[in-house]
Design an enzyme around this catalytic site. Sequence first.
Site: not given
Length: 309
Positions: A157, A206, A211, A250
């Site tokens: 994640h 950034c 950029c 879980s």
Amino acid sequence: MILLQFSTRTLIPQVGNCLRKTSKLKLTRIEMNRPSSDLAEFREIFAKAKHITILTGAGASAESGVPTFRGAGGLWRKWKAQELATPEAFGRNPSRVWEFYHYRRELMLSKSPNSAHIAIAECEARLSKQGRKVVVVTQNIDDLHKRAGSKNVLEIHGSLFKTRCTNCNNVTENYKSPICPELAGKGAPDPNTEDAKVPVENLPRCKESGCNGLLRPHVVWFGETLDSDILTEVNNELDICDLCLVVGTSSVVYPAALFGPQVAARGVPVAEFNTDITNASKTFTFYFKGRCGITLPPALARHESEVIF
């Protein structure tokens, strides 16, 4: 493996159906009262394992005082995490979303790895000297496994301490505190706190040459797909491990909820370390009830048959 035939986006409707069905399952009285397994029996298998995969969820970090922002009362100000952790929320109000993640970053910098994280890291270091391998696959974004010393960590994640440029897509580790000057002291969770309303040009930007794009947290938000390269690595680990530990999860967040049963379906021993049984518990070889900070260290301690280097 089946998981790699679907992106998270295409898998979500099917997962939703599975989750609804799973939530209706009633655990039998025997399953609800399943006693902890024989630790000595687990230790014999552990002593022979050459490639161990450890799957961790929020319960692995609970003893470090990490809030989950799930369930009743799990609010930041007046918002649920699901209302902030989306591309749409970031597009509408990047300042508010960055306040939320800045708060979480600063909070995590005040926390320390607990005995479960340390046991895993020490086990990895010890077994690597014996030609054995330990790989952590974690749903957590708190970086505590790495701070404890684990080297082989797959963060499915993402991480609170990585940023991604919305312009050039460059991903960078970022431990700045504060992450930018305008967020210093911001992010208080109290519902009476007013938004900082930081101008977008003053939010994290950034640093790649030419950029200056707006940075976002490098975490997987609701509605986004998991990184296919990370999933490929995870599936490779699930395919070759000869022992799997499921720690503090879980088993309701997909596709991670499928990982333990996927290994068990190969006939490989799976040991669950959790405060409560889950709907996946009955498919696993071992179940150890209790806080993983207490149950995991003796399970991963040096076995008497191990050679000391």
